[in-house]
Design a protein around this motif. Sequence first.
Motif, short mmCIF file in Angstrom:
data_model
loop_
_atom_site.label_atom_id
_atom_site.label_comp_id
_atom_site.label_asym_id
_atom_site.label_seq_id
_atom_site.Cartn_x
_atom_site.Cartn_y
_atom_site.Cartn_z
N SER A 165 -5.59 3.51 -7.01
CA SER A 165 -5.87 3.73 -5.59
C SER A 165 -4.98 4.80 -4.97
CB SER A 165 -5.68 2.44 -4.78
OG SER A 165 -6.45 1.42 -5.32
N ARG A 209 -1.24 3.14 -2.30
CA ARG A 209 -1.96 4.37 -1.95
C ARG A 209 -0.99 5.52 -1.74
NH1 ARG A 209 -5.00 1.72 2.91
NH2 ARG A 209 -6.05 0.04 1.81
N TYR A 210 0.25 5.16 -1.43
CA TYR A 210 1.27 6.16 -1.14
C TYR A 210 2.53 5.80 -1.91
CZ TYR A 210 4.61 8.95 1.57
OH TYR A 210 5.60 9.84 1.94
N HIS A 270 0.83 -1.20 0.00
CA HIS A 270 0.00 0.00 0.00
C HIS A 270 0.86 1.25 0.00
CE1 HIS A 270 -3.58 -2.05 2.25
NE2 HIS A 270 -3.45 -2.43 1.00
N HIS A 318 -10.45 14.63 -5.70
CA HIS A 318 -10.08 14.68 -4.28
C HIS A 318 -8.79 15.44 -4.01
CE1 HIS A 318 -13.36 11.99 -3.43
NE2 HIS A 318 -12.93 11.18 -4.36
N GLN A 346 -3.27 7.81 -3.42
CA GLN A 346 -3.76 9.04 -2.77
C GLN A 346 -2.65 10.09 -2.63
OE1 GLN A 346 -5.37 7.58 0.92
NE2 GLN A 346 -7.00 6.46 -0.09
N PHE A 347 -1.41 9.60 -2.50
CA PHE A 347 -0.28 10.51 -2.31
C PHE A 347 0.81 10.16 -3.31
CE2 PHE A 347 -2.48 9.79 1.64
CZ PHE A 347 -2.68 11.07 2.13
N SER A 379 -7.91 8.92 -9.76
CA SER A 379 -9.05 9.66 -9.26
C SER A 379 -9.10 9.75 -7.73
CB SER A 379 -10.34 9.05 -9.79
OG SER A 379 -10.36 7.69 -9.44
N SER A 380 -8.24 9.00 -7.02
CA SER A 380 -8.23 9.10 -5.55
C SER A 380 -7.18 10.07 -5.04
CB SER A 380 -7.95 7.73 -4.92
OG SER A 380 -8.79 6.76 -5.46
N LEU A 381 -6.44 10.66 -5.95
CA LEU A 381 -5.28 11.47 -5.56
C LEU A 381 -5.66 12.66 -4.68
CD1 LEU A 381 -2.40 10.84 -6.34
CD2 LEU A 381 -2.54 12.60 -8.12
N GLN A 382 -4.96 12.77 -3.53
CA GLN A 382 -5.17 13.92 -2.62
C GLN A 382 -3.98 14.87 -2.65
OE1 GLN A 382 -6.11 12.59 1.32
NE2 GLN A 382 -7.46 10.99 0.58
#
Length: 264
Positions: free
Chosen positions: A150, A128-129, A103, A201, A152-153, A174-177
């Motif tokens: 997935s 995710r990262y 992840h 996001h 996000q970072f 599309s989940s990127l913060q």
Amino acid sequence: MLLAILIYITGAFGSTTTRCKESERHALLKIKENLRGHGDGFLTSWGNEEEKRECCEWIGIRCDNKSGHVIRLDLSPSTLGRGLFDPFEGNLSYSLVDLQYLHYLDLSFIQFYENSITSFIGSLSKLRYLNLSYTNMTGDDLPQLGNLSSLQFLDLCYNDNLEIKNMEWASHLSSLQLLDLSYTNMSFAYDWENVVNNLPHLKYLKLIYCDLPDIVLPSLSVVNSSKVLAIIDLSYNYDLSSSIFQGFSTIAIVLFILTSLIAY
Ligand SMILES: *[C@@H]1O[C@H](CO)[C@@H](O)[C@H](O)[C@H]1NC(C)=O
Ligand SMILES: *[C@@H]1O[C@H](CO)[C@@H](O)[C@H](O)[C@H]1NC(C)=O
Ligand SMILES: *[C@@H]1O[C@H](CO)[C@@H](O)[C@H](O)[C@H]1NC(C)=O
Ligand SMILES: *[C@@H]1O[C@H](CO)[C@@H](O)[C@H](O)[C@H]1NC(C)=O
Ligand SMILES: *[C@@H]1O[C@H](CO)[C@@H](O)[C@H](O)[C@H]1NC(C)=O
Ligand SMILES: *[C@@H]1O[C@H](CO)[C@@H](O)[C@H](O)[C@H]1NC(C)=O
Ligand SMILES: *[C@@H]1O[C@H](CO)[C@@H](O)[C@H](O)[C@H]1NC(C)=O
């Protein structure tokens, strides 16, 4: 009493079972083999020895409590306690693809040799990262990062030889913060504003010193974003004109102005 003994026995057996998967331990050792560090502290907890069998306890590694799969690989200076510019270099082993449950992947501040880096990271679909800042990444091989849906970072900053010719790949994230592409070369990424504006996001955007192209395209006026970016830093992009203001929401503009003032 019997129950207590039973609990004791199962507890004892429980603690001797290794959570670490053999194939993943093997992959981690391959990754270590391809890296060079100097000094005594170089991944000493990682090894083939019997007492080091539990790879879930190696520094920088975390496994899922239930499945035992490696979900986190973090070789950043702060985690390993190495100095920022301690030599830490090498090739990125293809064995990384055997860590399909990752992840979290942080390889920041490892000086990778020529072009060894992005070609297969796109297959780690659970990420995710991803932090590849300061990794001497070169080339323009980013499109397959678009597979990391997935994510996000994403931090790719300080890879001066990285040419980001377009941002189409990022439109799939599309989940990127958080997105930090500072100190990369985006001089031909004309679609950057359109892409970041459509990431639902995204809250933190840093594109410092990216040589961003000026955007004076008529299509900008149709950009329609109700999203509010919390932090946007576009400082040191000398070609940018105020025309980009149209595309972003008010808070973003305020922050843009602030960071511009700081920059000049
Ligand atoms: C990295 O790869 C190159 C070419 O395959 C090889 O010559 C070199 O020894 C490798 N370096 C390390 C640290 O494994
Ligand atoms: C997994 O185990 C660690 C250490 O035993 C614990 O700190 C953590 O809370 C656990 N996580 C979950 C999700 O159970
Ligand atoms: C990436 O790694 C660098 C150095 O380890 C750190 O300073 C930075 O905050 C990290 N980026 C993110 C998004 O966590
Ligand atoms: C960085 O990458 C370049 C190729 O783009 C290579 O020549 C150089 O040796 C790399 N630097 C280090 C410290 O590995
Ligand atoms: C990315 O996804 C496409 C389509 O799902 C697939 O064909 C391709 O092999 C993937 N790329 C990587 C690097 O996994
Ligand atoms: C950025 O990349 C372009 C080619 O894509 C190149 O012409 C330009 O010199 C690069 N800029 C810097 C600052 O390296
Ligand atoms: C912008 O989006 C909103 C909501 O999605 C919509 O109601 C509005 O008509 C759009 N404006 C333009 C100029 O497209």
